[in-house]
Design a protein around this motif. Structure first.
Motif, PDB file in Angstrom:
ATOM      1  N   LYS A  12       0.788  -1.244  -0.026  1.00 41.41           N
ATOM      2  CA  LYS A  12      -0.147   0.052   0.026  1.00 41.41           C
ATOM      3  C   LYS A  12       0.991   1.232  -0.056  1.00 41.41           C
ATOM      4  CE  LYS A  12      -2.277   1.062   3.615  1.00 41.41           C
ATOM      5  NZ  LYS A  12      -3.092   1.237   4.756  1.00 41.41           N
ATOM      6  N   ALA A  13       0.484   2.365  -1.033  1.00 40.77           N
ATOM      7  CA  ALA A  13       1.189   3.445  -0.999  1.00 40.77           C
ATOM      8  C   ALA A  13       1.423   4.205   0.476  1.00 40.77           C
ATOM      9  CB  ALA A  13       0.746   4.568  -1.983  1.00 40.77           C
ATOM     10  N   GLY A  14       2.645   4.442   0.842  1.00 34.66           N
ATOM     11  CA  GLY A  14       3.073   5.105   2.412  1.00 34.66           C
ATOM     12  C   GLY A  14       3.802   4.121   3.213  1.00 34.66           C
ATOM     13  N   GLN A  15       3.569   2.741   2.826  1.00 28.95           N
ATOM     14  CA  GLN A  15       4.043   1.803   3.657  1.00 28.95           C
ATOM     15  C   GLN A  15       5.852   1.882   3.393  1.00 28.95           C
ATOM     16  OE1 GLN A  15       2.465  -1.954   2.638  1.00 28.95           O
ATOM     17  NE2 GLN A  15       0.831  -1.856   4.172  1.00 28.95           N
ATOM     18  N   TYR A  16       6.466   1.467   4.375  1.00 24.29           N
ATOM     19  CA  TYR A  16       7.878   1.452   4.323  1.00 24.29           C
ATOM     20  C   TYR A  16       8.493   0.400   5.188  1.00 24.29           C
ATOM     21  CZ  TYR A  16       8.532   3.565   9.098  1.00 24.29           C
ATOM     22  OH  TYR A  16       8.418   3.889  10.300  1.00 24.29           O
ATOM     23  N   ASN A  17       9.810   0.236   4.711  1.00 23.50           N
ATOM     24  CA  ASN A  17      10.603  -0.899   5.597  1.00 23.50           C
ATOM     25  C   ASN A  17      12.130  -0.404   5.435  1.00 23.50           C
ATOM     26  OD1 ASN A  17      11.542  -1.812   3.199  1.00 23.50           O
ATOM     27  ND2 ASN A  17      10.334  -3.636   3.244  1.00 23.50           N
ATOM     28  N   ILE A  18      12.985  -0.900   6.246  1.00 24.99           N
ATOM     29  CA  ILE A  18      14.311  -0.680   6.343  1.00 24.99           C
ATOM     30  C   ILE A  18      15.162  -1.743   5.575  1.00 24.99           C
ATOM     31  CG2 ILE A  18      16.305   0.066   7.681  1.00 24.99           C
ATOM     32  CD1 ILE A  18      13.818   1.886   7.787  1.00 24.99           C
ATOM     33  N   ASP A  19      15.908  -1.219   4.711  1.00 27.43           N
ATOM     34  CA  ASP A  19      17.028  -2.247   3.928  1.00 27.43           C
ATOM     35  C   ASP A  19      18.128  -2.846   4.985  1.00 27.43           C
ATOM     36  OD1 ASP A  19      19.234  -3.195   2.385  1.00 27.43           O
ATOM     37  OD2 ASP A  19      18.448  -2.454   0.718  1.00 27.43           O
ATOM     38  N   LYS A  20      18.075  -4.045   5.108  1.00 28.80           N
ATOM     39  CA  LYS A  20      18.865  -4.622   6.052  1.00 28.80           C
ATOM     40  C   LYS A  20      20.271  -4.612   5.698  1.00 28.80           C
ATOM     41  CE  LYS A  20      17.904  -9.599   4.660  1.00 28.80           C
ATOM     42  NZ  LYS A  20      17.137 -10.740   5.444  1.00 28.80           N
ATOM     43  N   THR A  21      20.750  -4.401   4.476  1.00 26.84           N
ATOM     44  CA  THR A  21      22.070  -4.243   3.980  1.00 26.84           C
ATOM     45  C   THR A  21      22.630  -2.995   4.211  1.00 26.84           C
ATOM     46  OG1 THR A  21      21.541  -6.222   2.423  1.00 26.84           O
ATOM     47  CG2 THR A  21      23.560  -4.681   2.069  1.00 26.84           C
TER      48      THR A  21
END
Length: 236
Positions: free
Chosen positions: A69-78
């Protein structure tokens, strides 16, 4: 004389006791100061409001779960980069390329913020677009099914063109995914994808992309079984 000696002895003992108390008090004071310093150093470690807020943020999606869904985010673990889903469309658009069936499952546009130099160097090493923070990528997820009796070779998408007039030579500017396939008779390849970098200008105005497929060949004879075609995908 004996009385005078006794008085002097009592005086010396009283002085030693006072000094002992003073040293003990000093040691306790020093111990207390060290303890206070230790607690002060511990305090920032136990204070992790930013992490806790991220964990309870409704738009934060844990690693491993696709953004949907637009607006969702996560963090690149690398790299630790914040990845925000800007746009998504899930057309499940089907097209037959001879006996090869191609389905476009979804197209996503991402914003990546706070990328370290190492990431920027890697991503933009084969791109004509200069590095920027944030930068933007587009991902196309698709499946391929060979409904024929012969093995087929397909070199993926030749070009991706946005309605903001950006043309991407996919095989030359591919940042992720697999652009070349050999599909055996009766085989279904799912969750294939390509990722390319977008120009940062006018990303928010992208409402349509056009994908140009490559020619499909018979693997054994290398005869053409389907010419390239254009596929339009709309962001609704």
């Amino acid at each position: 004389m004996k009385n005078l000696f006794l008085l002097l002895l009592i005086g010396i003992m009283a002085t030693l006791v006072a000094c002992g108390n003073e040293d003990s008090s000093g040691a306790e004071k020093e111990k207390k100061t060290v303890a206070q310093d230790t607690e002060t150093k511990k305090a920032p470690i136990e204070s992790s409001n930013e992490v806790k807020e991220s964990a309870t943020d409704e738009e934060f999606v844990k690693d491993g779960t696709p953004l949907s869904k637009a607006g969702q985010y996560n963090i690149d673990k690398t790299y630790g980069t914040k990845i925000i889903l800007e746009k998504i469309t899930s057309p499940n658009l089907s097209m037959d390329l001879g006996s090869l069936n191609l389905v476009i499952n979804d197209v996503k546009i991402f914003e990546r913020k706070g990328a370290p130099q190492e990431e920027l160097d890697t991503v933009f090493s084969n791109s004509s677009i200069p590095p920027s923070d944030p930068y933007y990528t587009i991902q196309v997820r698709y499946s391929l099914e060979n409904k024929g009796s012969e093995s087929l070779s397909y070199n993926g998408f030749e070009y991706l063109v946005t309605d903001q007039k950006q043309q991407i030579n996919v095989l030359n500017e591919l940042q992720g995914g697999n652009g070349v396939h050999e599909i055996q008779s009766g085989a279904l390849l799912e969750n294939e994808y390509i990722i390319c970098v977008l120009k940062p200008e006018n990303v928010e105005n992208i409402n349509k992309i056009t994908l140009k497929t490559s020619t499909v060949y018979d693997t054994a004879s290398y005869d053409s079984v389907a010419d390239s075609q254009n596929i339009d995908v709309q962001f609704k």
